[in-house]
Design a protein around this motif. Sequence first.
Motif, PDB file in Angstrom:
ATOM      1  N   ALA A  34       0.948  -1.388   0.122  1.00 49.66           N
ATOM      2  CA  ALA A  34       0.045   0.187  -0.095  1.00 49.66           C
ATOM      3  C   ALA A  34       0.877   1.376   0.016  1.00 49.66           C
ATOM      4  CB  ALA A  34      -0.874   0.028   1.109  1.00 49.66           C
ATOM      5  N   THR A  35       2.176   1.006   0.490  1.00 48.33           N
ATOM      6  CA  THR A  35       3.141   2.417   0.512  1.00 48.33           C
ATOM      7  C   THR A  35       3.281   2.577  -0.796  1.00 48.33           C
ATOM      8  OG1 THR A  35       3.839   1.706   2.705  1.00 48.33           O
ATOM      9  CG2 THR A  35       5.124   3.277   1.689  1.00 48.33           C
ATOM     10  N   GLU A  36       3.774   1.626  -1.357  1.00 45.71           N
ATOM     11  CA  GLU A  36       4.043   1.804  -3.044  1.00 45.71           C
ATOM     12  C   GLU A  36       2.949   2.421  -3.736  1.00 45.71           C
ATOM     13  OE1 GLU A  36       6.098  -0.845  -5.275  1.00 45.71           O
ATOM     14  OE2 GLU A  36       7.209  -1.610  -3.886  1.00 45.71           O
ATOM     15  N   ALA A  37       1.442   2.102  -3.372  1.00 48.66           N
ATOM     16  CA  ALA A  37       0.310   2.389  -4.250  1.00 48.66           C
ATOM     17  C   ALA A  37       0.337   3.939  -4.070  1.00 48.66           C
ATOM     18  CB  ALA A  37      -0.840   2.031  -3.593  1.00 48.66           C
ATOM     19  N   SER A  38       0.513   4.386  -2.600  1.00 51.12           N
ATOM     20  CA  SER A  38       0.376   5.806  -2.366  1.00 51.12           C
ATOM     21  C   SER A  38       1.526   6.587  -3.104  1.00 51.12           C
ATOM     22  CB  SER A  38       0.557   5.995  -0.943  1.00 51.12           C
ATOM     23  OG  SER A  38       1.958   5.545  -0.343  1.00 51.12           O
ATOM     24  N   LEU A  39       2.761   6.119  -3.300  1.00 46.89           N
ATOM     25  CA  LEU A  39       3.746   6.823  -3.787  1.00 46.89           C
ATOM     26  C   LEU A  39       3.283   6.838  -5.481  1.00 46.89           C
ATOM     27  CD1 LEU A  39       6.505   7.725  -4.064  1.00 46.89           C
ATOM     28  CD2 LEU A  39       7.456   5.413  -4.500  1.00 46.89           C
ATOM     29  N   GLY A  40       2.621   5.803  -5.928  1.00 45.24           N
ATOM     30  CA  GLY A  40       2.139   6.024  -7.486  1.00 45.24           C
ATOM     31  C   GLY A  40       1.214   7.119  -7.592  1.00 45.24           C
ATOM     32  N   TYR A  41       0.301   7.372  -6.552  1.00 46.01           N
ATOM     33  CA  TYR A  41      -0.500   8.447  -6.646  1.00 46.01           C
ATOM     34  C   TYR A  41       0.078   9.994  -6.271  1.00 46.01           C
ATOM     35  CZ  TYR A  41      -4.303   5.033  -7.499  1.00 46.01           C
ATOM     36  OH  TYR A  41      -4.966   4.122  -8.133  1.00 46.01           O
TER      37      TYR A  41
ATOM     38  N   TYR B  55       7.581  -1.152  -9.233  1.00 46.14           N
ATOM     39  CA  TYR B  55       6.415  -1.319 -10.374  1.00 46.14           C
ATOM     40  C   TYR B  55       5.218  -1.034 -10.140  1.00 46.14           C
ATOM     41  CZ  TYR B  55       5.350  -5.651  -8.280  1.00 46.14           C
ATOM     42  OH  TYR B  55       4.782  -6.675  -7.396  1.00 46.14           O
ATOM     43  N   VAL B  56       4.906  -1.315  -8.986  1.00 46.22           N
ATOM     44  CA  VAL B  56       3.754  -0.998  -8.510  1.00 46.22           C
ATOM     45  C   VAL B  56       3.230   0.610  -8.579  1.00 46.22           C
ATOM     46  CG1 VAL B  56       1.761  -0.807  -6.447  1.00 46.22           C
ATOM     47  CG2 VAL B  56       3.234  -2.713  -6.885  1.00 46.22           C
ATOM     48  N   SER B  57       3.906   1.436  -7.925  1.00 46.11           N
ATOM     49  CA  SER B  57       3.990   3.005  -8.091  1.00 46.11           C
ATOM     50  C   SER B  57       3.894   3.220  -9.432  1.00 46.11           C
ATOM     51  CB  SER B  57       5.142   3.356  -7.370  1.00 46.11           C
ATOM     52  OG  SER B  57       5.201   2.988  -6.049  1.00 46.11           O
ATOM     53  N   LEU B  58       4.814   2.920 -10.283  1.00 48.83           N
ATOM     54  CA  LEU B  58       5.147   3.113 -11.820  1.00 48.83           C
ATOM     55  C   LEU B  58       3.919   3.159 -12.645  1.00 48.83           C
ATOM     56  CD1 LEU B  58       8.888   2.624 -12.303  1.00 48.83           C
ATOM     57  CD2 LEU B  58       7.561   4.801 -11.882  1.00 48.83           C
TER      58      LEU B  58
ATOM     59  N   LEU C 113      -4.619  15.097  -0.470  1.00 44.39           N
ATOM     60  CA  LEU C 113      -5.092  14.389   0.560  1.00 44.39           C
ATOM     61  C   LEU C 113      -5.167  12.998   0.217  1.00 44.39           C
ATOM     62  CD1 LEU C 113      -6.320  14.604   3.327  1.00 44.39           C
ATOM     63  CD2 LEU C 113      -8.419  15.116   2.176  1.00 44.39           C
ATOM     64  N   ASN C 114      -5.607  12.310  -0.895  1.00 43.67           N
ATOM     65  CA  ASN C 114      -5.635  11.099  -1.160  1.00 43.67           C
ATOM     66  C   ASN C 114      -4.409   9.970  -1.177  1.00 43.67           C
ATOM     67  OD1 ASN C 114      -6.551   8.446  -2.415  1.00 43.67           O
ATOM     68  ND2 ASN C 114      -6.288   9.387  -4.532  1.00 43.67           N
ATOM     69  N   PRO C 115      -3.407  10.509  -1.637  1.00 47.10           N
ATOM     70  CA  PRO C 115      -2.284   9.465  -1.355  1.00 47.10           C
ATOM     71  C   PRO C 115      -1.610   9.856   0.027  1.00 47.10           C
ATOM     72  CG  PRO C 115      -1.641  11.466  -2.816  1.00 47.10           C
ATOM     73  CD  PRO C 115      -3.322  11.564  -2.615  1.00 47.10           C
TER      74      PRO C 115
ATOM     75  N   ALA D  36      10.574  12.208   0.826  1.00 46.39           N
ATOM     76  CA  ALA D  36      10.975  13.268   0.977  1.00 46.39           C
ATOM     77  C   ALA D  36      11.064  14.092  -0.232  1.00 46.39           C
ATOM     78  CB  ALA D  36      12.240  13.307   1.967  1.00 46.39           C
ATOM     79  N   LEU D  37      11.993  13.373  -1.412  1.00 47.66           N
ATOM     80  CA  LEU D  37      12.112  13.782  -2.697  1.00 47.66           C
ATOM     81  C   LEU D  37      10.840  14.085  -3.308  1.00 47.66           C
ATOM     82  CD1 LEU D  37      15.308  11.691  -3.733  1.00 47.66           C
ATOM     83  CD2 LEU D  37      15.081  14.145  -3.273  1.00 47.66           C
ATOM     84  N   ILE D  38       9.872  13.070  -3.317  1.00 45.90           N
ATOM     85  CA  ILE D  38       8.530  13.355  -3.865  1.00 45.90           C
ATOM     86  C   ILE D  38       7.884  14.464  -3.404  1.00 45.90           C
ATOM     87  CG2 ILE D  38       6.384  12.351  -4.282  1.00 45.90           C
ATOM     88  CD1 ILE D  38       8.529  11.079  -6.065  1.00 45.90           C
ATOM     89  N   TRP D  39       7.835  14.529  -2.119  1.00 43.13           N
ATOM     90  CA  TRP D  39       7.130  15.725  -1.534  1.00 43.13           C
ATOM     91  C   TRP D  39       7.630  17.132  -1.782  1.00 43.13           C
ATOM     92  CZ3 TRP D  39       7.222  12.637   3.618  1.00 43.13           C
ATOM     93  CH2 TRP D  39       6.215  11.639   3.722  1.00 43.13           C
ATOM     94  N   THR D  40       8.929  17.149  -2.033  1.00 47.04           N
ATOM     95  CA  THR D  40       9.768  18.270  -2.433  1.00 47.04           C
ATOM     96  C   THR D  40       9.336  18.411  -3.965  1.00 47.04           C
ATOM     97  OG1 THR D  40      11.505  17.865  -0.971  1.00 47.04           O
ATOM     98  CG2 THR D  40      11.805  19.473  -2.849  1.00 47.04           C
TER      99      THR D  40
END
Length: 305
Positions: free
Chosen positions: A97-104, A150-153, A246-248, A272-276
Amino acid sequence: MTSERAGILSMVGACTIWGSSPLYYKLLADVPPDEVLAHRTLWSLVFFAGVLIVQRRLSGVARALGDRRTALTLAFSAVMISCNWFLFIYSIQIERATEASLGYYIFPLVAVLLGVVAFGERLKRLEAAAVALAATAVALLAWREGQLPYVSLLLAGTFGFYGLAKKRIATGAVVSVTTEVTLLAPLALGWLIWLHVGQGTGIWGHDARATFLLMLSGPITAAPLILFSYASQRVALSTVGLIQYLNPTLQFLCATLVFREPFGLAQAAAFALIWTALGLYSAARFGAERKRRRASVSSVTDPQI
């Protein structure tokens, strides 16, 4: 209550349902993801069709299917959203699920790249920096895990192509999604018949709890989309984009705090990189929106324009 405030509350409601959905799909962890997907498709069709019947807009589905170009575009988007739904359900069941949130989280940045490829859009400086940071985050996870996330991508990619297809049609949100699940329904129904009759492994009707939860997949899929459609007509695009995070974020909290999925130093650095990157992307979007509004005001107030 003002129209804008109602729109913001609707957007928050939509993202809260989307962001909390991992909790729902975790309850169906014992049901194979392909079976969950088939039920989600059919019960979504039932719910959406009911909404359109009440609104007396069901004929819009027939018109969409009657136009060859629109029908082909919606067939493509149906495949994309079906793959996206399956990947999300699957990610919950395999504890990613963590990877899923990264995907969004990275989806907006994937959408920017698709805009460059499909429409020849040019990346602004902040957008280019955001994409570079996101690529760095993905590379970091790939190096740490020994494989691409791969899940995120795939989640970001399928949703990106889904959005790309939607840009090419003028059909309203509810009508277009109803048309998509209409196209998918024969496959979903056929699969469930094969599971129940051919294999004898179907869950629906044999377990009261699972049956109820599977039927609930229709409203859970439809309600946030209707709220989102309502909000998008009343709230500025930049505000909608900001609230969408708010979703991811809720998905991420479900994964780390509720499901207790592993979250080490590499994941923390990547997020942290993604949030930046999203901060830079949002700044670019707000800047563009501000310029657009100023230009709009100038065109109205300046008599020489």
